[in-house]
Design a protein around this motif. Structure first.
Motif, PDB file in Angstrom:
ATOM      1  N   ASN A 108      18.622  57.824  -4.085  1.00 37.95           N
ATOM      2  CA  ASN A 108      18.391  57.130  -5.354  1.00 37.95           C
ATOM      3  C   ASN A 108      18.731  55.650  -5.186  1.00 37.95           C
ATOM      4  O   ASN A 108      19.824  55.310  -4.721  1.00 37.95           O
ATOM      5  N   LEU A 109      17.800  54.784  -5.536  1.00 37.74           N
ATOM      6  CA  LEU A 109      18.020  53.349  -5.316  1.00 37.74           C
ATOM      7  C   LEU A 109      18.914  52.708  -6.381  1.00 37.74           C
ATOM      8  O   LEU A 109      19.297  51.553  -6.250  1.00 37.74           O
ATOM      9  N   LEU A 110      19.275  53.424  -7.428  1.00 31.62           N
ATOM     10  CA  LEU A 110      20.095  52.840  -8.490  1.00 31.62           C
ATOM     11  C   LEU A 110      21.572  52.799  -8.094  1.00 31.62           C
ATOM     12  O   LEU A 110      22.028  53.597  -7.271  1.00 31.62           O
ATOM     13  N   SER A 111      22.313  51.877  -8.739  1.00 28.40           N
ATOM     14  CA  SER A 111      23.696  51.622  -8.331  1.00 28.40           C
ATOM     15  C   SER A 111      24.572  52.870  -8.411  1.00 28.40           C
ATOM     16  O   SER A 111      25.480  53.042  -7.601  1.00 28.40           O
ATOM     17  N   ARG A 112      24.341  53.753  -9.400  1.00 29.75           N
ATOM     18  CA  ARG A 112      25.164  54.959  -9.534  1.00 29.75           C
ATOM     19  C   ARG A 112      24.300  56.209  -9.395  1.00 29.75           C
ATOM     20  O   ARG A 112      24.752  57.303  -9.663  1.00 29.75           O
ATOM     21  N   GLY A 113      23.034  56.012  -9.015  1.00 31.86           N
ATOM     22  CA  GLY A 113      22.109  57.149  -9.005  1.00 31.86           C
ATOM     23  C   GLY A 113      22.004  57.741 -10.397  1.00 31.86           C
ATOM     24  O   GLY A 113      21.757  58.933 -10.576  1.00 31.86           O
ATOM     25  N   GLN A 114      22.195  56.900 -11.413  1.00 33.30           N
ATOM     26  CA  GLN A 114      22.256  57.395 -12.788  1.00 33.30           C
ATOM     27  C   GLN A 114      20.917  57.964 -13.248  1.00 33.30           C
ATOM     28  O   GLN A 114      19.863  57.460 -12.854  1.00 33.30           O
ATOM     29  N   PRO A 127       7.311  53.305   4.316  1.00 31.08           N
ATOM     30  CA  PRO A 127       6.258  54.322   4.300  1.00 31.08           C
ATOM     31  C   PRO A 127       6.857  55.717   4.522  1.00 31.08           C
ATOM     32  O   PRO A 127       7.683  55.887   5.417  1.00 31.08           O
ATOM     33  N   GLY A 128       6.476  56.655   3.678  1.00 27.49           N
ATOM     34  CA  GLY A 128       6.966  58.026   3.821  1.00 27.49           C
ATOM     35  C   GLY A 128       8.422  58.213   3.410  1.00 27.49           C
ATOM     36  O   GLY A 128       8.975  59.300   3.564  1.00 27.49           O
ATOM     37  N   SER A 129       9.047  57.171   2.878  1.00 22.19           N
ATOM     38  CA  SER A 129      10.479  57.274   2.549  1.00 22.19           C
ATOM     39  C   SER A 129      10.696  58.148   1.318  1.00 22.19           C
ATOM     40  O   SER A 129       9.861  58.221   0.414  1.00 22.19           O
ATOM     41  N   SER A 130      11.838  58.819   1.288  1.00 17.51           N
ATOM     42  CA  SER A 130      12.133  59.720   0.168  1.00 17.51           C
ATOM     43  C   SER A 130      12.933  59.021  -0.931  1.00 17.51           C
ATOM     44  O   SER A 130      13.450  59.669  -1.838  1.00 17.51           O
ATOM     45  N   LYS A 131      13.026  57.695  -0.855  1.00 23.18           N
ATOM     46  CA  LYS A 131      13.778  56.952  -1.885  1.00 23.18           C
ATOM     47  C   LYS A 131      13.047  57.035  -3.228  1.00 23.18           C
ATOM     48  O   LYS A 131      11.817  56.894  -3.285  1.00 23.18           O
ATOM     49  N   ILE A 132      13.841  57.211  -4.264  1.00 30.39           N
ATOM     50  CA  ILE A 132      13.275  57.275  -5.619  1.00 30.39           C
ATOM     51  C   ILE A 132      14.152  56.467  -6.576  1.00 30.39           C
ATOM     52  O   ILE A 132      15.251  56.042  -6.210  1.00 30.39           O
ATOM     53  N   VAL A 133      13.632  56.296  -7.773  1.00 31.88           N
ATOM     54  CA  VAL A 133      14.461  55.765  -8.860  1.00 31.88           C
ATOM     55  C   VAL A 133      14.358  56.780  -9.993  1.00 31.88           C
ATOM     56  O   VAL A 133      13.253  57.111 -10.435  1.00 31.88           O
ATOM     57  N   SER A 134      15.511  57.300 -10.414  1.00 29.49           N
ATOM     58  CA  SER A 134      15.514  58.344 -11.448  1.00 29.49           C
ATOM     59  C   SER A 134      15.305  57.728 -12.833  1.00 29.49           C
ATOM     60  O   SER A 134      15.440  56.511 -13.020  1.00 29.49           O
ATOM     61  N   TRP A 135      15.003  58.572 -13.806  1.00 37.05           N
ATOM     62  CA  TRP A 135      14.778  58.093 -15.174  1.00 37.05           C
ATOM     63  C   TRP A 135      16.034  57.419 -15.708  1.00 37.05           C
ATOM     64  O   TRP A 135      17.129  58.002 -15.678  1.00 37.05           O
ATOM     65  N   HIS A 136      15.867  56.207 -16.181  1.00 36.58           N
ATOM     66  CA  HIS A 136      17.034  55.466 -16.689  1.00 36.58           C
ATOM     67  C   HIS A 136      16.593  54.358 -17.632  1.00 36.58           C
ATOM     68  O   HIS A 136      15.404  54.035 -17.728  1.00 36.58           O
ATOM     69  N   GLN A 137      17.582  53.778 -18.308  1.00 35.92           N
ATOM     70  CA  GLN A 137      17.393  52.557 -19.102  1.00 35.92           C
ATOM     71  C   GLN A 137      18.288  51.487 -18.474  1.00 35.92           C
ATOM     72  O   GLN A 137      19.493  51.713 -18.291  1.00 35.92           O
ATOM     73  N   ASP A 138      17.700  50.372 -18.166  1.00 36.17           N
ATOM     74  CA  ASP A 138      18.430  49.351 -17.392  1.00 36.17           C
ATOM     75  C   ASP A 138      19.749  48.928 -18.037  1.00 36.17           C
ATOM     76  O   ASP A 138      20.752  48.715 -17.348  1.00 36.17           O
TER      77      ASP A 138
END
Ligand SMILES: O=C(O)CCC(=O)C(=O)O
Length: 286
Positions: free
Chosen positions: A162-168, A100-111
């Motif tokens: 960023n939750l992605l492996s490279r913050g891609q 809750p309230g976390s600033s984690k995001i996932v940026s625009w990407h293609q898996d």
């Protein structure tokens, strides 16, 4: 196969994603969530020298029976079968948790960008909500039809939120074209490996928890490696493109942890290729 509403197939083919498919009842969802939260309590100091998050975020099905079993749920597989055909393997199971309230995001990407599978149509992600994944809580959003594009240029950010492996990240996406895909607890979305997607921060008071299961067909052939590893969950793998993993012996079983590290080290060569650092969840484990 049980009778299911097949209307999602056309939506998926047209848009590259679909959502709002009911998979688990409230009771089933609560039980799965409790099991995950029990693991968080029990392994708050980590497992085998790694944070629990390592196993939650990458290849959890190798060492956590709950996640392996989820990926074998007949109702999920009945849907995936209509997209991939009758022979199905699991490449990875991952948890995406935003407090809750976390600033984690996932940026625009293609898996598929860094997965070494090429630009295949033979991979699909089933993402199942284990909490109320509203827009406010940071649900996924997708660009309809973007699965028909080629893989676009991604830039590594390795940003801590960023939750992605490279913050891609793909820059310059027109957000106005995006469609939010909120999910109630127990509901599933499906998305194509080239469909552009992202998710925002969790502005709600609840944890936002989802499990992403990456399904592949036997004939998906690695382009960047000789082979890769996957668990056969339906039908037959007669193509020899994947080295088959049988599923975990038990929770964090020692032999399975050895397999986990072996696969992670193998995959990290492809998934981190060209990155200027080997940090984060694909960091090589000795
Ligand atoms: O959970 C999220 O916000 C993103 C998940 C995601 O990018 C994926 O499952 O491919």
């Amino acid at each position: 196969m049980n009778s299911i509403d097949k209307s999602f197939v056309n939506k998926y083919k047209k848009n590259g994603f679909c959502y709002g498919i009911e998979i688990f009842s409230e009771n089933e969802t609560n039980n799965i969530r409790s099991e995950i939260e029990d693991l968080e309590l029990k392994f708050k100091n980590g497992v085998s020298g790694q944070k629990l998050d390592q196993y939650f975020r990458v290849n959890g099905h190798i060492v956590i029976p709950l996640l392996a079993n989820l990926s074998k749920s007949p109702k999920i597989l009945d849907h995936v079968e209509l997209l991939l055909g009758s022979n199905i393997l699991v490449w990875s199971v991952e948890l995406f948790i935003k407090e809750p309230g976390s600033s984690k995001i996932v940026s625009w990407h293609q898996d598929l960008t860094y997965w070494g599978m090429g630009e295949t149509d033979g991979e699909v992600t089933a993402w199942i909500a284990l909490s109320n994944v509203t827009i406010e809580a940071g649900c996924m959003r997708f660009i309809p039809g973007s699965h028909n594009k080629n893989i676009l240029k991604h830039e590594d950010t390795f940003h801590k939120d960023n939750l992605l492996s490279r913050g891609q990240e793909i820059k310059g996406i027109s957000e106005k074209d995006a469609v939010f895909a909120p999910l109630r607890p127990g509901e599933m979305s499906l998305h194509h490996g080239k469909c552009l997607h992202a998710s925002g921060i969790n502005n709600s008071n609840e944890r936002r928890i989802g499990v992403a299961i990456r399904y592949v067909k036997p004939d998906v052939k690695g382009t960047d490696n000789d082979h890769d590893f996957a668990m056969l969950v339906r039908g037959l793998d007669d193509k020899s493109g994947w080295y088959n993993f049988a599923g975990p012996r038990g929770l964090f079983n020692k032999k399975d942890l050895v397999i986990y590290n072996y696969i992670l080290n193998y995959q990290s060569k492809v998934l981190m290729a060209g990155a200027n650092t080997n940090e984060g969840m694909y960091k090589t484990i000795k």
